[in-house]
Design a protein around this motif. Structure first.
Motif, PDB file in Angstrom:
ATOM      1  N   VAL A  12      53.713  47.414  47.088  1.00  0.00           N
ATOM      2  CA  VAL A  12      53.277  46.633  45.930  1.00  0.00           C
ATOM      3  C   VAL A  12      54.302  45.557  45.586  1.00  0.00           C
ATOM      4  O   VAL A  12      53.957  44.375  45.407  1.00  0.00           O
ATOM      5  CB  VAL A  12      53.034  47.565  44.722  1.00  0.00           C
ATOM      6  CG1 VAL A  12      52.860  46.755  43.447  1.00  0.00           C
ATOM      7  CG2 VAL A  12      51.812  48.433  44.962  1.00  0.00           C
ATOM      8  N   LYS A 450      48.284  49.501  32.259  1.00  0.00           N
ATOM      9  CA  LYS A 450      49.101  49.903  33.412  1.00  0.00           C
ATOM     10  C   LYS A 450      50.392  50.600  32.972  1.00  0.00           C
ATOM     11  O   LYS A 450      50.849  51.535  33.616  1.00  0.00           O
ATOM     12  CB  LYS A 450      49.439  48.672  34.269  1.00  0.00           C
ATOM     13  CG  LYS A 450      48.220  48.044  34.917  1.00  0.00           C
ATOM     14  CD  LYS A 450      48.605  46.836  35.746  1.00  0.00           C
ATOM     15  CE  LYS A 450      47.370  46.183  36.344  1.00  0.00           C
ATOM     16  NZ  LYS A 450      46.617  47.097  37.216  1.00  0.00           N
ATOM     17  N   GLU A 466      52.135  44.718  39.906  1.00  0.00           N
ATOM     18  CA  GLU A 466      50.756  45.202  39.767  1.00  0.00           C
ATOM     19  C   GLU A 466      49.879  44.180  39.060  1.00  0.00           C
ATOM     20  O   GLU A 466      48.713  43.990  39.421  1.00  0.00           O
ATOM     21  CB  GLU A 466      50.752  46.533  39.005  1.00  0.00           C
ATOM     22  CG  GLU A 466      51.357  47.691  39.792  1.00  0.00           C
ATOM     23  CD  GLU A 466      51.203  49.023  39.079  1.00  0.00           C
ATOM     24  OE1 GLU A 466      50.542  49.057  38.025  1.00  0.00           O
ATOM     25  OE2 GLU A 466      51.732  50.022  39.583  1.00  0.00           O
ATOM     26  N   THR A 470      46.556  42.360  40.575  1.00  0.00           N
ATOM     27  CA  THR A 470      45.288  42.518  39.860  1.00  0.00           C
ATOM     28  C   THR A 470      44.678  41.173  39.490  1.00  0.00           C
ATOM     29  O   THR A 470      43.463  40.967  39.614  1.00  0.00           O
ATOM     30  CB  THR A 470      45.502  43.353  38.589  1.00  0.00           C
ATOM     31  OG1 THR A 470      46.085  44.604  38.941  1.00  0.00           O
ATOM     32  CG2 THR A 470      44.189  43.597  37.869  1.00  0.00           C
TER      33      THR A 470
END
Length: 505
Positions: A12, A450, A466, A470
């Motif tokens: 990630v 999150k 993240e 997204t």
């Protein structure tokens, strides 16, 4: 499929997030650099101050695009601190302030102060920078100021009634019994959050649906009714359910007029709304308020209830409602320029509502925004002639479909048919300017989801990664899978041990 925590986090942070930013930077800088606007906002996460940095740009293939460029922690909320954060982020990704068309942020002094603010500091380095302040914020503040003109504190009524029932299951059950007795369907009292722009009117609507039962409940409490609620609802010891209810009249008026404010905020924060439509939206909003004031129309149900009040109570209520509308109109006129000197006024022809665009309108826009260096005026004249003939065909072939398209979609349809480089240069500049700060504000909702209590040990870098993935990757799972298989560089990086921070060191 499953991955261990270390590998998943490395994927990630070190593989997907950098790609999510690199794809955006490639679009902005490769070939002919695209103009874009920047948006910032601030929100607390515990004792941390988080700042996202987003960009908006226009492409003839996809229309308006909003992407996140960076997300970080910045404890310095001064104009200089925010300015440094913006410059460092742009430098890190190889972007330049020369490409920036507008700065969009909250309407605070630190962002838009006259002498020392983020906007004034940016404008010293980018002379053509435009002010993309949030007009939804103006509408919200208008409500706050106008509500102060009412004799009944409507916002406090909502807060106190919700607070009374939110802390006691026994009180809630008692209200259920009163609803049943009054033949009213029981509905949960909604919470109003003062910083949320669209929470007040739904809370008032919910109160009105159970108002008979609510008022009867508080009257039945007698001396046990909280003093503040008794004062807010104007309940005296002699009050009965049949007494004329002044408070209900004010709630009905608020419910009616706030629906108008609510519709405007939703339009302004809609993803499809562009800066081209801002002047029209605000002007129409002001006209509706003025029309209600001139016609003394405060809502039909309000009119019916006013007839049941004592004459002096009804006159005072009408005076309060007129004062509300006068204050709202004055506040909007103070913070929004409704004259033809406003640069937003000149952009209105670009909405293509009539399917035509004159050269004189385009010339006026170019002079207003000082875009003369970006285009060839002689070529632009020919492009306007070509564009009008194409627009007429597009409109005549499917008029209803054309009307249903938003502004950006209309321009995309035009550019798909014809090559109009000078026109594209102008439209790319203008449609890169945001209509509101809605996109950057919604990032904080995603951050909260999150960075939940169950994931409170996540680092800022992981949450940033993240969010980038997204927000910036818009493909479906299957589309993303196919694109990854074709990206040899991405696959090689994913297989390599260099994705692990400790191995790189």
């Amino acid at each position: 499929m499953s991955l261990g925590r270390t590998k998943a986090e490395a994927m990630v942070k070190d593989i997907l997030a950098p790609k999510a930013v690199a794809d955006v930077v490639d679009i902005l800088t490769s070939g002919k650099p695209l103009p874009f606007s920047i948006q910032t906002h601030a929100s607390n996460k515990g004792n941390r101050k988080m700042f996202p940095l987003t960009v908006q740009y226009f492409r003839p293939e996809t229309g308006i695009c909003n992407k996140m460029l960076d997300f970080g922690e910045n404890a310095d909320e001064s104009a200089a601190g925010i300015m440094d954060y913006i410059e460092q982020s742009l430098d890190k990704f190889g972007s330049s302030l020369d490409q920036v068309t507008a700065y969009s942020a909250d309407n605070t002094n630190v962002n838009y102060g006259i002498h020392n603010s983020v906007f004034t500091n940016l404008k010293k380095k980018q002379k053509g920078l435009l002010e993309g302040n949030c007009h939804a914020h103006i509408v919200h503040n208008t409500v706050k100021h106008a509500l102060d003109q009412l004799s009944v504190d409507v916002e406090n009524v909502v807060l106190k009634v919700y607070g009374h029932f939110s802390t006691s299951a026994k009180r809630r059950e008692s209200l259920k019994e009163f609803c049943q007795f009054c033949d009213v369907e029981f509905r949960e009292i909604l919470r109003h959050v003062t910083t949320r722009w669209l929470s007040l009117n739904p809370a008032i609507s919910r109160l009105m649906q159970s108002w008979t039962a609510l008022r009867s409940y508080f009257i039945s409490l007698g001396e046990e009714c909280p003093r503040q609620i008794r004062a807010l609802l104007k309940l005296s010891e002699a009050s009965t359910e049949e007494d004329a209810d002044n408070v209900e009249v004010y709630l009905l008026f608020s419910n009616n007029i706030l629906s108008l404010f609510e519709d405007v905020v939703k339009k302004l924060e809609n993803d499809s709304t562009t800066c081209v439509e801002l002047y029209s939206i605000m002007s129409t909003f002001k006209q509706k308020l003025a029309q209600r004031r001139d016609d003394q129309f405060y809502g039909y149900l309000t009119k019916v209830k006013l007839q049941h009040l004592l004459p002096h109570d009804a006159d005072r209520a009408r005076a309060d409602f007129t004062a509300f509308l006068n204050t709202a109109i004055s506040y909007i006129e103070k913070w929004f320029d409704f004259t033809e000197d406003n640069w937003l006024f000149s952009l209105q022809p670009l909405s293509l509502n009539h399917g035509m665009l004159s050269f004189s309108d385009t010339e006026r826009i170019i002079n207003k925004l000082n875009l003369i260096q970006k285009v060839s005026m002689d070529e632009l004249y020919d492009e306007c002639t070509t564009a009008n003939s194409i627009l007429k065909g597009l409109r005549d072939s499917a008029e209803d479909e054309w009307k249903s398209k938003d502004v950006a979609a209309r321009w995309v349809a035009l550019f798909q048919v014809a090559n109009l480089p000078n026109m594209l240069s102008i439209i790319s500049h203008i449609l890169s300017i945001p209509a509101s700060t809605g996109y950057v504000e919604r990032i904080f909702s995603r951050m909260t989801n999150k960075w939940s209590d169950s994931r409170n040990r996540c680092s800022v870098e992981l949450i940033r990664s993240e969010l980038l993935i997204t927000l910036n990757f818009e493909q479906s799972c299957s589309e993303f899978y196919c694109s990854c298989l074709k990206d040899k560089q991405l696959l090689s990086a994913a297989r390599s041990d260099k994705k692990y921070t400790y191995k790189r060191k």
